[in-house]
Design an enzyme around this catalytic site. Sequence first.
Site, mmCIF file in Angstrom:
data_model
loop_
_atom_site.group_PDB
_atom_site.id
_atom_site.type_symbol
_atom_site.label_atom_id
_atom_site.label_comp_id
_atom_site.label_asym_id
_atom_site.label_seq_id
_atom_site.Cartn_x
_atom_site.Cartn_y
_atom_site.Cartn_z
ATOM 1 C CG HIS A 71 -2.161 -0.849 0.980
ATOM 2 N ND1 HIS A 71 -3.416 -0.473 1.399
ATOM 3 C CD2 HIS A 71 -2.313 -2.058 0.371
ATOM 4 C CE1 HIS A 71 -4.292 -1.413 1.058
ATOM 5 N NE2 HIS A 71 -3.642 -2.392 0.443
ATOM 6 C CG ASP A 79 6.798 7.926 -0.490
ATOM 7 O OD1 ASP A 79 5.995 7.133 0.053
ATOM 8 O OD2 ASP A 79 6.431 8.920 -1.145
ATOM 9 C CB SER A 81 3.823 8.723 1.825
ATOM 10 O OG SER A 81 3.316 7.728 0.948
ATOM 11 C CG HIS A 199 -4.392 -11.382 -1.144
ATOM 12 N ND1 HIS A 199 -5.329 -10.834 -2.008
ATOM 13 C CD2 HIS A 199 -3.912 -10.334 -0.419
ATOM 14 C CE1 HIS A 199 -5.402 -9.529 -1.808
ATOM 15 N NE2 HIS A 199 -4.551 -9.202 -0.856
#
Length: 349
Positions: A71, A79, A81, A199
Site C-alpha cells: 500500500h 517512500d 508516506s 494473499h
Amino acid sequence: MGFSPSFSCSAIGALILGCLLLQASNSNAQLRPDFYFGTCPFVFDIIGNIIVDELQTDPRIAASLLRLHFHDCFVRGCDASILLDNSTSFRTEKDAAPNANSARGFNVIDRMKVALERACPGRVSCADILTIASQISVLLSGGPWWPVPLGRRDSVEAFFALANTALPSPFFNLTQLKTAFADVGLNRTSDLVALSGGHTFGRAQCQFVTPRLYNFNGTNSPDPSLNPTYLVELRRLCPQNGNGTVLVNFDVVTPDAFDSQYYTNLRNGKGLIQSDQELFSTPGADTIPLVNQYSSDMSVFFRAFIDAMIRMGNLRPLTGTQGEIRQNCRVVNPRIRVVENDDGVVSSI
C-alpha cells in the site's frame, strides 16, 4: 543467536542468488542490497528479531507488514508516506478508504525505528524499514529470501487523495486490476499474478467479501465463480447484514504460511475476494496459465514473486538528497530555520 537472512540462501542456490544480486543491484542505480553494510550492519537482525517476537502473539503481523509495504509503494512510490500521521500540512493516507480500519502494523514499525535509532542514529529510513520488514515477514512465513535493494529516503508529505484512487479495490475485475498495476509501472502480467500471491496468508474483513456472497454485481445472487461448498462456509462466517469487521482467512488450507496454495484455491473456486478469483475465472485471461503454473510449481511462483517484489520496491524511490531520514516514522522531521536577531546573533529555531 541473532536473526540473519542468510540461513535460507542455500535453498535458493548459489547461481540463482548471484543472478538475483545482480538484478537487485541493477534495478535502480542508487539502490543496492549492501547499502547499510558499513553504516548499520545489523539492520536485518534488529528488524528480524522484532518480527519474530511479534509473531509470538500476533500471527497476522507478517501478512500485515507485507500489505503495508504494498500500500505504500502504490501511492507515489515506496517512500513510507503511508506511515505519516495527520499534520497541519496534509491528511494521512491511513484515513483513505483502502487503509482505514484495515492497515495495521504501524506500532511494529515504530518499535523497529526506535531500536534502529538506538543502534544507528539517523541512518535507516522508514521506507527501507518497511521494505526489509516485508521481505523478512515472507521469509519467516515459509517464503523465499531475496536481496533487498536499499537506500530509499522518506517522503515529507502524505497523499490521501491518491491513496483513495491508486490502490486496487477488492471488488475490481481483471481489466481494472491490470490498469491499476500498469498505472504505477507494474505492467507485466506476472507482476499482477505474483504480487496477488501475497494473499496466500493473512485475513480480510467480511465487508470485502459479502457482496459476492449475496448480491454479486447487483444480481441478488452469489458470484457464480464461487465453489458451492466454499460459498456455504463463507456465508456462515459472513452472514448477510452481519459484522463487516469479522476476519476471514485468505487461504483456508494454510492460512499463515507463505506458499502456493493461494493459486490452487483459485483453481478450485476458493478465492476469498473478487479481485483474487478474477485471475482465474475471467474467460480467456492471460493470467490463467500463470495461476496454473504457480499452483503446480511453488519454486516458479517464488521466483516470480521475488522479481515482482524487487520491481515494486523500486517504484519511484527517493534517493540521494531527496526527502529525508525520519527520526520518527509517524512525523516529518522538525524544520530547522536559521535566523539572525538585531544584534547579529545567529540561532536555529
